[in-house]
Design a protein around this motif. Structure first.
Motif, short mmCIF file in Angstrom:
data_model
loop_
_atom_site.label_atom_id
_atom_site.label_comp_id
_atom_site.label_asym_id
_atom_site.label_seq_id
_atom_site.Cartn_x
_atom_site.Cartn_y
_atom_site.Cartn_z
N ASN A 82 0.81 -1.22 0.00
CA ASN A 82 0.00 0.00 0.00
C ASN A 82 0.84 1.27 0.00
N ARG A 83 2.04 1.20 0.55
CA ARG A 83 2.86 2.41 0.74
C ARG A 83 3.70 2.79 -0.48
N LEU A 84 4.43 1.84 -1.02
CA LEU A 84 5.42 2.19 -2.05
C LEU A 84 4.85 2.70 -3.37
N PRO A 85 3.80 2.10 -3.94
CA PRO A 85 3.35 2.55 -5.26
C PRO A 85 2.95 4.03 -5.33
N SER A 86 2.41 4.58 -4.26
CA SER A 86 1.98 5.97 -4.28
C SER A 86 2.70 6.81 -3.22
N HIS A 87 3.93 6.42 -2.90
CA HIS A 87 4.69 7.11 -1.86
C HIS A 87 4.87 8.59 -2.21
N GLU A 88 4.56 9.46 -1.27
CA GLU A 88 4.62 10.90 -1.53
C GLU A 88 6.04 11.41 -1.74
N ARG A 89 7.07 10.66 -1.33
CA ARG A 89 8.46 11.11 -1.53
C ARG A 89 9.15 10.43 -2.70
N LEU A 90 8.49 9.48 -3.36
CA LEU A 90 9.15 8.75 -4.46
C LEU A 90 9.51 9.68 -5.61
N ASP A 91 8.60 10.57 -6.00
CA ASP A 91 8.93 11.51 -7.08
C ASP A 91 10.06 12.45 -6.66
N ASP A 92 10.06 12.89 -5.39
CA ASP A 92 11.15 13.72 -4.88
C ASP A 92 12.47 12.95 -4.92
N ALA A 93 12.41 11.67 -4.56
CA ALA A 93 13.61 10.84 -4.57
C ALA A 93 14.15 10.70 -5.99
N ILE A 94 13.25 10.51 -6.94
CA ILE A 94 13.68 10.40 -8.34
C ILE A 94 14.31 11.71 -8.80
N LYS A 95 13.70 12.83 -8.43
CA LYS A 95 14.28 14.15 -8.77
C LYS A 95 15.65 14.34 -8.12
N ALA A 96 15.84 13.72 -6.94
CA ALA A 96 17.13 13.81 -6.23
C ALA A 96 18.13 12.78 -6.75
N GLY A 97 17.73 11.99 -7.76
CA GLY A 97 18.64 11.05 -8.38
C GLY A 97 18.43 9.59 -8.01
N ALA A 98 17.44 9.28 -7.20
CA ALA A 98 17.23 7.88 -6.82
C ALA A 98 16.80 7.07 -8.03
N SER A 99 17.39 5.89 -8.16
CA SER A 99 17.05 5.00 -9.27
C SER A 99 16.80 3.57 -8.81
N VAL A 100 16.97 3.31 -7.52
CA VAL A 100 16.79 1.96 -6.98
C VAL A 100 15.99 2.05 -5.69
N VAL A 101 15.04 1.12 -5.52
CA VAL A 101 14.29 0.98 -4.28
C VAL A 101 14.64 -0.38 -3.69
N VAL A 102 14.92 -0.40 -2.40
CA VAL A 102 15.18 -1.65 -1.68
C VAL A 102 14.24 -1.71 -0.48
N ALA A 103 13.92 -2.93 -0.04
CA ALA A 103 12.99 -3.10 1.08
C ALA A 103 13.22 -4.42 1.77
N HIS A 104 12.58 -4.60 2.91
CA HIS A 104 12.52 -5.89 3.59
C HIS A 104 11.34 -5.89 4.54
N THR A 105 10.85 -7.08 4.85
CA THR A 105 9.74 -7.18 5.79
C THR A 105 10.28 -7.09 7.21
N THR A 106 9.45 -6.57 8.09
CA THR A 106 9.82 -6.41 9.49
C THR A 106 8.69 -6.98 10.34
N PRO A 107 8.71 -8.30 10.58
CA PRO A 107 7.61 -8.94 11.29
C PRO A 107 7.50 -8.57 12.77
N ALA A 108 8.51 -7.91 13.32
CA ALA A 108 8.49 -7.58 14.75
C ALA A 108 7.54 -6.43 15.09
N GLY A 109 6.94 -5.79 14.08
CA GLY A 109 5.95 -4.75 14.34
C GLY A 109 6.43 -3.33 14.15
N GLU A 110 5.50 -2.39 14.38
CA GLU A 110 5.75 -0.99 14.11
C GLU A 110 6.89 -0.41 14.96
N ALA A 111 6.95 -0.77 16.24
CA ALA A 111 8.03 -0.23 17.09
C ALA A 111 9.40 -0.62 16.54
#
Length: 136
Positions: A82-111
């Motif tokens: 739900n977060r990544l496809p419409s992330h409000e900073r993704l376009d800013d990141a691309i303008k700042a030169g970002a060309s790669v997105v990396v991620a991982h799951t965090t099953p331990a929760g929000e904290a």
């Protein structure tokens, strides 16, 4: 971290050759605490169908002129799908030169996700993270 680790502490950047190594699909980021977090490359961050519907952490990476990468943004989400496809900073990141997105799951929760996000921001000071930075 050993010779094969993907984040070089001496330079604070991720070499392209190591980011795309098929033998090791993960990239490791160390935080200010010394904890190490393993991420995988997200090939289609704007396509929610390709992302897991689970909580996780993510980063937008910029390629430097020498072929290395540096994080421009770290974040966390209740749902990567739900977060990544419409992330409000993704376009800013691309303008700042970002060309790669990396991620991982965090099953331990929000904290745990928030703690990791702050730990990584404290060490890397990504230009687009305006909270938790240790320098301007």
């Amino acid at each position: 971290m050993g010779v094969n680790s993907l984040v070089h502490l001496s330079t604070g950047i991720v070499p392209e050759s190591e980011l795309t190594m098929s033998t090791n699909p993960y990239i490791n980021f160390s935080g200010a605490s010394g904890a190490v977090y393993s991420y995988w490359r997200v090939d289609q961050p704007r396509n929610g169908a390709t992302l897991q519907d689970v909580g996780g952490n993510y980063a937008f990476l910029k390629k430097l002129p020498n072929g290395n990468y540096v994080p421009v943004y770290f974040g966390q989400a209740d749902s990567l799908r739900n977060r990544l496809p419409s992330h409000e900073r993704l376009d800013d990141a691309i303008k700042a030169g970002a060309s790669v997105v990396v991620a991982h799951t965090t099953p331990a929760g929000e904290a745990a996700r928030l703690s990791e996000e702050r730990d990584l921001i404290a060490k890397w000071n990504p230009v687009l993270n305006t909270h938790h930075r240790t320098t301007g």
